[in-house]
Design an enzyme around this catalytic site. Structure first.
Site, mmCIF file in Angstrom:
data_model
loop_
_atom_site.group_PDB
_atom_site.id
_atom_site.type_symbol
_atom_site.label_atom_id
_atom_site.label_comp_id
_atom_site.label_asym_id
_atom_site.label_seq_id
_atom_site.Cartn_x
_atom_site.Cartn_y
_atom_site.Cartn_z
ATOM 1 N N LYS A 1 60.354 46.773 -0.902
ATOM 2 C CA LYS A 1 61.090 46.475 -2.137
ATOM 3 C C LYS A 1 60.197 45.739 -3.150
ATOM 4 C CE LYS A 1 64.355 44.017 -0.171
ATOM 5 N NZ LYS A 1 63.944 44.030 1.246
ATOM 6 N N ARG B 1 72.603 40.880 -1.605
ATOM 7 C CA ARG B 1 72.352 40.970 -0.165
ATOM 8 C C ARG B 1 73.637 40.848 0.636
ATOM 9 N NH1 ARG B 1 66.687 39.199 -0.106
ATOM 10 N NH2 ARG B 1 65.838 39.281 1.983
ATOM 11 N N ARG C 1 51.704 41.958 6.106
ATOM 12 C CA ARG C 1 51.799 41.671 4.666
ATOM 13 C C ARG C 1 50.989 40.436 4.273
ATOM 14 N NH1 ARG C 1 57.544 41.607 1.818
ATOM 15 N NH2 ARG C 1 58.066 39.914 3.258
ATOM 16 N N ARG D 1 53.123 34.829 4.489
ATOM 17 C CA ARG D 1 54.368 34.048 4.446
ATOM 18 C C ARG D 1 54.779 33.584 5.837
ATOM 19 N NH1 ARG D 1 58.623 37.501 1.075
ATOM 20 N NH2 ARG D 1 59.923 36.846 2.825
ATOM 21 N N ARG E 1 65.610 37.840 10.570
ATOM 22 C CA ARG E 1 65.766 38.441 9.231
ATOM 23 C C ARG E 1 66.332 39.844 9.347
ATOM 24 N NH1 ARG E 1 60.017 37.990 6.975
ATOM 25 N NH2 ARG E 1 60.797 39.084 5.155
HETATM 26 P P1 ADP Z 1 62.504 39.972 2.464
HETATM 27 O O1 ADP Z 1 63.312 40.921 1.626
HETATM 28 O O2 ADP Z 1 61.182 40.548 2.803
HETATM 29 O O3 ADP Z 1 63.259 39.412 3.625
HETATM 30 P P2 ADP Z 1 62.649 37.903 0.394
HETATM 31 O O4 ADP Z 1 61.462 37.278 -0.195
HETATM 32 O O5 ADP Z 1 63.469 38.812 -0.465
HETATM 33 O O6 ADP Z 1 62.107 38.680 1.676
HETATM 34 O O7 ADP Z 1 63.641 36.779 0.968
HETATM 35 C C1 ADP Z 1 63.199 35.716 1.759
HETATM 36 C C2 ADP Z 1 64.388 34.835 2.160
HETATM 37 O O8 ADP Z 1 65.018 34.287 0.979
HETATM 38 C C3 ADP Z 1 65.530 35.545 2.878
HETATM 39 O O9 ADP Z 1 65.280 35.649 4.268
HETATM 40 C C4 ADP Z 1 66.715 34.622 2.545
HETATM 41 O O10 ADP Z 1 66.707 33.454 3.345
HETATM 42 C C5 ADP Z 1 66.425 34.191 1.134
HETATM 43 N N1 ADP Z 1 67.083 35.094 0.141
HETATM 44 C C6 ADP Z 1 66.449 35.891 -0.766
HETATM 45 N N2 ADP Z 1 67.343 36.578 -1.506
HETATM 46 C C7 ADP Z 1 68.576 36.218 -1.066
HETATM 47 C C8 ADP Z 1 69.900 36.600 -1.407
HETATM 48 N N3 ADP Z 1 70.153 37.491 -2.372
HETATM 49 N N4 ADP Z 1 70.931 36.042 -0.718
HETATM 50 C C9 ADP Z 1 70.714 35.144 0.251
HETATM 51 N N5 ADP Z 1 69.491 34.745 0.642
HETATM 52 C C10 ADP Z 1 68.422 35.272 0.005
#
Ligand code: ADP
Length: 236
Positions: A31, A106, A145, A178, A189
């Site tokens: 994404k 999400r 990554r 990360r 996750r």
């Molecule tokens: P990835 O999609 O690779 O898991 P992100 O950088 O998008 O990584 O998200 C990292 C973390 O940030 C998630 O595991 C969550 O804890 C938090 N997070 C990000 N976006 C949201 C969201 N829309 N709702 C709830 N938590 C979120």
């Protein structure tokens, strides 16, 4: 096929109508990589909720302090916190013509609220790109990554390595791994995704907004498929 790497190459197509582009898919589906490219091509801001939280954590804000332990465990941040942060961001002038969401919505609650937000901001249409990848590949992509500390440019040591190990090709900055891309956190996750985010596939399918993209291929091929879908969206 148009040059998919051209900056602003498709600017008129989406900005003219005001468009919310949503990238949906599990962690590791690509994404972030694709959102960066779409944002560049269609001249829309790239809004990554994950990046917004990491920025809050780095600045030591209240919001960052709340999000940090949840993110470290691979759990989602509560909807109310996410939604407040997103509303603030898209009230800024650069979001008037639309945006590319990466990592949002999400949950069903977030998707319901986003519908209201789009109406208030008078955005013409929403398009959801569902990046489909098989689970084995996800783990490899996440553990491989690496992200440029300065520009946020994304590499993968297996699929798209930098020319010089540990440093960004574009600006020579250090690449970071990360903490939540460790195997210990990846499992949580992925299971948070299955429980809370996967139901959005059906949600958007029922509304006729979902386009599935085969995201198993290498990044440039995936970008070409996406550009084909978004350029075709003119006809909606
Ligand atoms: P990835 O999609 O690779 O898991 P992100 O950088 O998008 O990584 O998200 C990292 C973390 O940030 C998630 O595991 C969550 O804890 C938090 N997070 C990000 N976006 C949201 C969201 N829309 N709702 C709830 N938590 C979120």
């Amino acid at each position: 096929m148009a040059d998919v790497t051209a900056d602003g190459g498709g600017a008129d197509v989406l900005r003219g109508q005001g468009c919310a582009v949503i990238l949906l898919g599990p962690p590791g589906a690509g994404k972030g990589t694709q959102a960066q490219r779409i944002a560049q091509r269609y001249l829309l801001p790239h809004l990554s909720t994950g990046d917004m939280f990491r920025d809050h954590i780095q600045r030591g804000t209240d919001l960052g302090r709340k999000a940090k332990p949840l993110m470290e465990r691979g759990e989602l941040v509560p909807d109310a916190i996410v939604l407040g942060m997103v509303e603030d961001r898209i009230s800024q002038p650069d979001c008037e013509r639309g945006f590319v969401f990466d990592g949002f919505p999400r949950t069903i609650q977030q998707a319901d609220d986003l519908e209201g937000i789009c109406k208030r901001h008078k955005l013409g249409f929403t398009i959801v790109l569902y990046l489909v990848v098989n689970p084995e590949l996800l783990v490899r992509r996440l553990t491989g990554r690496r992200i440029c500390k300065a520009s946020g440019h994304i590499y993968n040591v297996y699929e798209r390595p930098p020319k010089r190990e540990g440093f960004c090709d574009l600006d020579g900055s250090e690449l970071i791994h990360r903490a939540d891309d460790s195997e210990a956190v990846i499992g949580e996750r992925l299971s948070a995704y299955d429980r809370q985010t996967q139901p959005l596939v059906e949600y958007y399918k029922l509304r006729g907004l979902l386009s599935s993209v085969d995201a198993m291929a290498e990044a440039d091929t995936v970008t070409k498929s996406i550009v084909g879908i978004l350029d075709g969206a003119k006809a909606f």
